[in-house]
Design an enzyme around this catalytic site. Structure first.
Site, PDB file in Angstrom:
ATOM      1  N   GLY A 132       3.178   2.173  10.740  1.00  0.00           N
ATOM      2  CA  GLY A 132       4.175   3.223  10.582  1.00  0.00           C
ATOM      3  C   GLY A 132       4.953   3.551  11.852  1.00  0.00           C
ATOM      4  O   GLY A 132       5.642   4.568  11.921  1.00  0.00           O
ATOM      5  N   GLY A 154       3.067  -1.182   4.150  1.00  0.00           N
ATOM      6  CA  GLY A 154       3.097   0.235   3.814  1.00  0.00           C
ATOM      7  C   GLY A 154       4.497   0.657   3.394  1.00  0.00           C
ATOM      8  O   GLY A 154       4.938   0.419   2.261  1.00  0.00           O
ATOM      9  N   GLY A 155       5.224   1.270   4.324  1.00  0.00           N
ATOM     10  CA  GLY A 155       6.526   1.867   4.019  1.00  0.00           C
ATOM     11  C   GLY A 155       7.482   0.950   3.279  1.00  0.00           C
ATOM     12  O   GLY A 155       8.173   1.383   2.343  1.00  0.00           O
ATOM     13  N   ASN A 160       0.869  -1.180   0.000  1.00  0.00           N
ATOM     14  CA  ASN A 160       0.000   0.000   0.000  1.00  0.00           C
ATOM     15  C   ASN A 160       0.905   1.228   0.000  1.00  0.00           C
ATOM     16  O   ASN A 160       1.543   1.531   1.002  1.00  0.00           O
ATOM     17  CB  ASN A 160      -0.874  -0.043   1.264  1.00  0.00           C
ATOM     18  CG  ASN A 160      -1.703   1.213   1.438  1.00  0.00           C
ATOM     19  OD1 ASN A 160      -1.766   2.070   0.554  1.00  0.00           O
ATOM     20  ND2 ASN A 160      -2.349   1.337   2.592  1.00  0.00           N
ATOM     21  N   TRP A 161       0.963   1.885  -1.137  1.00  0.00           N
ATOM     22  CA  TRP A 161       1.861   3.051  -1.260  1.00  0.00           C
ATOM     23  C   TRP A 161       1.299   4.291  -0.567  1.00  0.00           C
ATOM     24  O   TRP A 161       1.989   5.302  -0.470  1.00  0.00           O
ATOM     25  CB  TRP A 161       2.126   3.349  -2.741  1.00  0.00           C
ATOM     26  CG  TRP A 161       3.238   2.508  -3.328  1.00  0.00           C
ATOM     27  CD1 TRP A 161       3.701   1.308  -2.846  1.00  0.00           C
ATOM     28  CD2 TRP A 161       4.043   2.813  -4.475  1.00  0.00           C
ATOM     29  NE1 TRP A 161       4.731   0.846  -3.638  1.00  0.00           N
ATOM     30  CE2 TRP A 161       4.957   1.751  -4.639  1.00  0.00           C
ATOM     31  CE3 TRP A 161       4.066   3.874  -5.396  1.00  0.00           C
ATOM     32  CZ2 TRP A 161       5.899   1.725  -5.672  1.00  0.00           C
ATOM     33  CZ3 TRP A 161       4.998   3.843  -6.435  1.00  0.00           C
ATOM     34  CH2 TRP A 161       5.914   2.780  -6.562  1.00  0.00           C
ATOM     35  N   LYS A 162       0.032   4.241  -0.141  1.00  0.00           N
ATOM     36  CA  LYS A 162      -0.598   5.403   0.501  1.00  0.00           C
ATOM     37  C   LYS A 162      -0.416   6.640  -0.396  1.00  0.00           C
ATOM     38  O   LYS A 162      -0.413   6.509  -1.614  1.00  0.00           O
ATOM     39  CB  LYS A 162      -0.047   5.582   1.915  1.00  0.00           C
ATOM     40  CG  LYS A 162      -0.123   4.275   2.725  1.00  0.00           C
ATOM     41  CD  LYS A 162       0.127   4.441   4.184  1.00  0.00           C
ATOM     42  CE  LYS A 162      -0.009   3.081   4.865  1.00  0.00           C
ATOM     43  NZ  LYS A 162       0.079   3.137   6.323  1.00  0.00           N
ATOM     44  N   GLU A 183      -6.624   4.633   8.090  1.00  0.00           N
ATOM     45  CA  GLU A 183      -6.425   6.039   7.722  1.00  0.00           C
ATOM     46  C   GLU A 183      -7.666   6.613   7.041  1.00  0.00           C
ATOM     47  O   GLU A 183      -7.829   7.836   6.972  1.00  0.00           O
ATOM     48  CB  GLU A 183      -5.161   6.158   6.848  1.00  0.00           C
ATOM     49  CG  GLU A 183      -3.902   5.944   7.690  1.00  0.00           C
ATOM     50  CD  GLU A 183      -2.711   5.356   6.963  1.00  0.00           C
ATOM     51  OE1 GLU A 183      -2.670   5.397   5.720  1.00  0.00           O
ATOM     52  OE2 GLU A 183      -1.812   4.829   7.655  1.00  0.00           O
ATOM     53  N   HIS A 203      -9.328   1.043   5.322  1.00  0.00           N
ATOM     54  CA  HIS A 203      -8.039   1.255   5.994  1.00  0.00           C
ATOM     55  C   HIS A 203      -8.247   2.208   7.175  1.00  0.00           C
ATOM     56  O   HIS A 203      -9.085   3.106   7.110  1.00  0.00           O
ATOM     57  CB  HIS A 203      -7.030   1.852   4.992  1.00  0.00           C
ATOM     58  CG  HIS A 203      -5.628   1.807   5.524  1.00  0.00           C
ATOM     59  ND1 HIS A 203      -5.177   2.701   6.456  1.00  0.00           N
ATOM     60  CD2 HIS A 203      -4.599   0.959   5.284  1.00  0.00           C
ATOM     61  CE1 HIS A 203      -3.907   2.408   6.766  1.00  0.00           C
ATOM     62  NE2 HIS A 203      -3.541   1.353   6.066  1.00  0.00           N
ATOM     63  N   SER A 241       3.938  -2.271  10.195  1.00  0.00           N
ATOM     64  CA  SER A 241       5.386  -2.367  10.398  1.00  0.00           C
ATOM     65  C   SER A 241       5.970  -3.722   9.975  1.00  0.00           C
ATOM     66  O   SER A 241       6.891  -4.233  10.613  1.00  0.00           O
ATOM     67  CB  SER A 241       5.744  -2.051  11.856  1.00  0.00           C
ATOM     68  OG  SER A 241       5.385  -0.714  12.167  1.00  0.00           O
ATOM     69  N   GLU A 283      -4.879  -4.870  10.737  1.00  0.00           N
ATOM     70  CA  GLU A 283      -3.845  -3.854  10.906  1.00  0.00           C
ATOM     71  C   GLU A 283      -4.087  -3.108  12.213  1.00  0.00           C
ATOM     72  O   GLU A 283      -4.905  -2.176  12.251  1.00  0.00           O
ATOM     73  CB  GLU A 283      -3.885  -2.850   9.752  1.00  0.00           C
ATOM     74  CG  GLU A 283      -3.632  -3.464   8.391  1.00  0.00           C
ATOM     75  CD  GLU A 283      -3.090  -2.442   7.408  1.00  0.00           C
ATOM     76  OE1 GLU A 283      -2.040  -2.713   6.814  1.00  0.00           O
ATOM     77  OE2 GLU A 283      -3.685  -1.363   7.248  1.00  0.00           O
TER      78      GLU A 283
HETATM   79  P1  13P Z   1       3.459   0.300   7.497  1.00  0.00           P
HETATM   80  O1  13P Z   1       3.910  -1.002   6.882  1.00  0.00           O
HETATM   81  O2  13P Z   1       4.175   1.496   6.961  1.00  0.00           O
HETATM   82  O3  13P Z   1       3.441   0.196   8.993  1.00  0.00           O
HETATM   83  O4  13P Z   1       1.922   0.509   7.042  1.00  0.00           O
HETATM   84  C1  13P Z   1       1.016  -0.520   7.183  1.00  0.00           C
HETATM   85  C2  13P Z   1      -0.219  -0.174   6.476  1.00  0.00           C
HETATM   86  O5  13P Z   1      -0.977   0.692   6.900  1.00  0.00           O
HETATM   87  C3  13P Z   1      -0.525  -0.875   5.212  1.00  0.00           C
HETATM   88  O6  13P Z   1      -1.822  -0.626   4.792  1.00  0.00           O
END
Ligand code: 13P
Length: 249
Positions: free
Chosen positions: A173, A233-234, A11-13, A99, A97, A212, A167
């Site tokens: 993050g 994510g990251g 997920n590149w957000k 977010e 999600h 993470s 999640e």
């Molecule tokens: P991180 O891997 O950056 O913690 O993000 C997880 C996430 O929200 C994937 O949707």
């Protein structure tokens, strides 16, 4: 019980420009060299879906959206429908999600409507659930996640392709992760709530862990019973990191 093949989704957000498509090229060419033991997906921002899908066509890498409207079409300025994402080459859409739930006030009912819209566009939703730190500390993690699963999955998903992603909000993050026992406990609760809601046809539906996930913890997390993949994510932004996770699956 033998689980079906794992899904590693990135997920590149709100990250990524045209120049970053080189990461997709690198991922595709590395994966062409080796037989990945899992499914691989990338969910870029909407601006890159079409271009990423063009580059990933006829490869192992599936492309997804990060969100969509619950509506099919019409006067909804700024929104994107699931059918539009399909038209751009997506086969998956993340919905619910944290977010979106936290930053945009999306309730379980909204998430269920979005998952329904994804299903109606013949795409597969990745439905996200997860507790906050306060809920975890109050001993409510399992109860919260159970309720989210029961209320965020439309009944139409029974016997359809989809995934659930657990999640924990406090793990996203932050570099923090639950213990492997905590991950197993919640994933088992997710599975039983899914069965209660949709029946035994969901036994092979993957339950992804997200929060993470990195190359150095992926193997341990992916070996936990009922973990059917990862939502990353990251560490999905750079092909080298993402490949480290894919190779751990
Ligand atoms: P991180 O891997 O950056 O913690 O993000 C997880 C996430 O929200 C994937 O949707």
């Amino acid at each position: 019980m033998k689980q079906s093949v794992k899904l590693i989704a990135g997920n590149w957000k709100m990250n990524g420009f045209a120049a970053d498509l080189a990461e997709v090229d690198a991922l595709v060419s590395e994966l062409a060299e080796e037989a990945a033991a899992c499914r691989v997906a990338l969910c870029p921002p909407a601006t890159l879906v079409q271009r990423m899908a063009d580059r990933a066509r006829d490869t192992l890498v599936e492309i997804g959206g990060q969100d969509c409207s619950p509506e099919a079409k019409g006067a909804f300025t700024g929104d994107i429908s699931a059918a539009m994402l399909a038209d751009a080459g997506a086969t998956l859409v993340i919905v619910g999600h944290s977010e979106r739930r936290q930053g945009h006030g999306e309730t379980d009912a909204v998430v269920a409507a979005k998952a329904q819209a994804v299903f109606e566009a013949s795409l597969a939703p990745i439905v996200c659930v997860g507790e906050t730190l306060a809920q975890r500390e109050a001993g409510q993690a399992v109860e919260v996640v159970r309720r989210q699963v029961m209320q965020s999955l439309p009944v139409a998903l029974a016997c359809q392709p989809f995934a659930v992603a657990y999640e924990p909000v406090w793990a996203i993050g932050t570099g923090l992760t639950p213990t492997l026992q905590q991950i197993e406990e919640v994933h088992r609760a997710v599975r039983s709530a899914m069965i209660e809601r949709l029946g035994l046809g969901v036994m092979a539906v993957p339950i992804l862990y997200g929060g993470s996930v990195k190359p150095d913890n992926a193997a341990d997390i992916l070996a936990v019973p009922e973990v059917g993949g990862a939502l990353v994510g990251g560490a999905s932004l750079k092909a080298a990191d993402f490949l480290g996770i894919i190779r751990a699956a």
